[in-house]
Design a protein around this motif. Structure first.
Motif, PDB file in Angstrom:
ATOM      1  N   UNK A   1      31.577  32.102  41.469  1.00 50.81           N
ATOM      2  CA  UNK A   1      32.618  31.809  40.477  1.00 50.81           C
ATOM      3  C   UNK A   1      32.466  30.625  39.696  1.00 50.81           C
ATOM      4  N   UNK A   2      33.159  30.639  38.562  1.00 49.52           N
ATOM      5  CA  UNK A   2      32.772  29.382  37.624  1.00 49.52           C
ATOM      6  C   UNK A   2      34.320  29.065  36.828  1.00 49.52           C
ATOM      7  N   UNK A   3      34.394  27.769  36.693  1.00 56.09           N
ATOM      8  CA  UNK A   3      35.584  27.149  36.420  1.00 56.09           C
ATOM      9  C   UNK A   3      35.502  26.502  35.010  1.00 56.09           C
ATOM     10  N   UNK A   4      36.218  26.730  34.079  1.00 51.25           N
ATOM     11  CA  UNK A   4      36.454  26.137  32.552  1.00 51.25           C
ATOM     12  C   UNK A   4      37.598  25.799  32.249  1.00 51.25           C
ATOM     13  N   UNK A   5      37.815  24.858  31.962  1.00 49.63           N
ATOM     14  CA  UNK A   5      39.121  24.234  31.493  1.00 49.63           C
ATOM     15  C   UNK A   5      40.271  24.474  32.203  1.00 49.63           C
ATOM     16  N   UNK A   6      40.116  24.618  33.616  1.00 51.90           N
ATOM     17  CA  UNK A   6      41.223  25.004  34.515  1.00 51.90           C
ATOM     18  C   UNK A   6      41.271  26.503  34.851  1.00 51.90           C
ATOM     19  N   UNK A   7      40.402  27.376  34.060  1.00 51.65           N
ATOM     20  CA  UNK A   7      40.468  28.814  34.457  1.00 51.65           C
ATOM     21  C   UNK A   7      39.455  28.994  35.442  1.00 51.65           C
ATOM     22  N   UNK A   8      39.633  30.287  36.330  1.00 50.49           N
ATOM     23  CA  UNK A   8      38.712  30.436  37.307  1.00 50.49           C
ATOM     24  C   UNK A   8      38.268  31.828  36.755  1.00 50.49           C
ATOM     25  N   UNK A   9      37.077  31.923  36.681  1.00 44.76           N
ATOM     26  CA  UNK A   9      36.338  33.233  36.121  1.00 44.76           C
ATOM     27  C   UNK A   9      35.406  33.942  37.338  1.00 44.76           C
ATOM     28  N   UNK A  10      35.672  35.010  37.581  1.00 45.55           N
ATOM     29  CA  UNK A  10      35.131  35.838  38.809  1.00 45.55           C
ATOM     30  C   UNK A  10      35.035  36.916  38.547  1.00 45.55           C
ATOM     31  N   UNK A  11      33.933  37.862  39.652  1.00 46.36           N
ATOM     32  CA  UNK A  11      33.918  38.923  39.792  1.00 46.36           C
ATOM     33  C   UNK A  11      34.695  39.512  41.027  1.00 46.36           C
ATOM     34  N   UNK A  12      34.991  40.822  41.298  1.00 45.86           N
ATOM     35  CA  UNK A  12      35.601  41.484  42.412  1.00 45.86           C
ATOM     36  C   UNK A  12      34.180  42.164  43.003  1.00 45.86           C
ATOM     37  N   UNK A  13      33.623  42.096  44.190  1.00 49.11           N
ATOM     38  CA  UNK A  13      32.648  42.735  44.529  1.00 49.11           C
ATOM     39  C   UNK A  13      32.704  44.325  44.841  1.00 49.11           C
ATOM     40  N   UNK A  14      34.069  44.783  44.720  1.00 47.19           N
ATOM     41  CA  UNK A  14      33.959  46.222  44.877  1.00 47.19           C
ATOM     42  C   UNK A  14      34.299  46.898  43.614  1.00 47.19           C
ATOM     43  N   UNK A  15      34.019  46.512  42.468  1.00 49.85           N
ATOM     44  CA  UNK A  15      34.181  47.137  41.303  1.00 49.85           C
ATOM     45  C   UNK A  15      32.856  47.389  40.376  1.00 49.85           C
ATOM     46  N   UNK A  16      31.656  47.769  41.289  1.00 52.91           N
ATOM     47  CA  UNK A  16      30.551  48.044  40.432  1.00 52.91           C
ATOM     48  C   UNK A  16      30.306  49.081  39.519  1.00 52.91           C
ATOM     49  N   UNK A  17      31.222  50.158  39.601  1.00 59.13           N
ATOM     50  CA  UNK A  17      31.237  51.377  38.947  1.00 59.13           C
ATOM     51  C   UNK A  17      32.082  51.040  37.363  1.00 59.13           C
ATOM     52  N   UNK A  18      32.345  50.047  37.320  1.00 62.94           N
ATOM     53  CA  UNK A  18      33.255  49.826  35.983  1.00 62.94           C
ATOM     54  C   UNK A  18      32.233  49.124  35.054  1.00 62.94           C
ATOM     55  N   UNK A  19      32.386  49.097  33.681  1.00 64.67           N
ATOM     56  CA  UNK A  19      31.646  48.416  32.669  1.00 64.67           C
ATOM     57  C   UNK A  19      31.618  46.861  33.045  1.00 64.67           C
ATOM     58  N   UNK A  20      30.647  46.360  32.724  1.00 68.87           N
ATOM     59  CA  UNK A  20      30.747  44.844  32.708  1.00 68.87           C
ATOM     60  C   UNK A  20      32.000  43.896  32.438  1.00 68.87           C
ATOM     61  N   UNK A  21      32.668  43.466  33.379  1.00 67.64           N
ATOM     62  CA  UNK A  21      33.969  42.490  32.999  1.00 67.64           C
ATOM     63  C   UNK A  21      34.010  41.408  33.886  1.00 67.64           C
ATOM     64  N   UNK A  22      34.911  40.720  33.536  1.00 69.32           N
ATOM     65  CA  UNK A  22      35.215  39.294  34.359  1.00 69.32           C
ATOM     66  C   UNK A  22      36.811  39.208  34.389  1.00 69.32           C
TER      67      UNK A  22
END
Length: 74
Positions: A1-22
């Motif tokens: 997980x990454x935090x920038x300017x109050x936003x939380x950026x993360x992946x869901x572990x159960x979405x490996x079949x989708x194209x790369x996204x955040x």
């Protein structure tokens, strides 16, 4: 997980079949952004100017986010 300017950026572990996204959250607002190319996939609650700012942050951190995606999902 990454935090920038109050936003939380993360992946869901159960979405490996989708194209790369955040996923990005702030309070009750959430969005999903594709990483190749950077674009909005879904938005819940963010205003247009906030979306543009978040997508700019995603673009600025795209290389690191893609590396983290590929490391996480193999």
């Amino acid at each position: 997980m990454l935090r920038i300017k109050g936003y939380r950026f993360y992946f869901y572990s159960h979405e490996p079949n989708e194209p790369p996204h955040i996923h990005v959250d702030e309070g009750s607002n959430a969005l999903k952004a594709w990483l190749e190319p950077v674009s909005l996939a879904r938005n819940i609650g963010f205003r247009p100017h906030e979306i543009n700012g978040i997508l700019k942050l995603v673009e600025e951190n795209r290389t690191a986010l893609l590396e983290a995606w590929h490391e996480h999902f193999g």
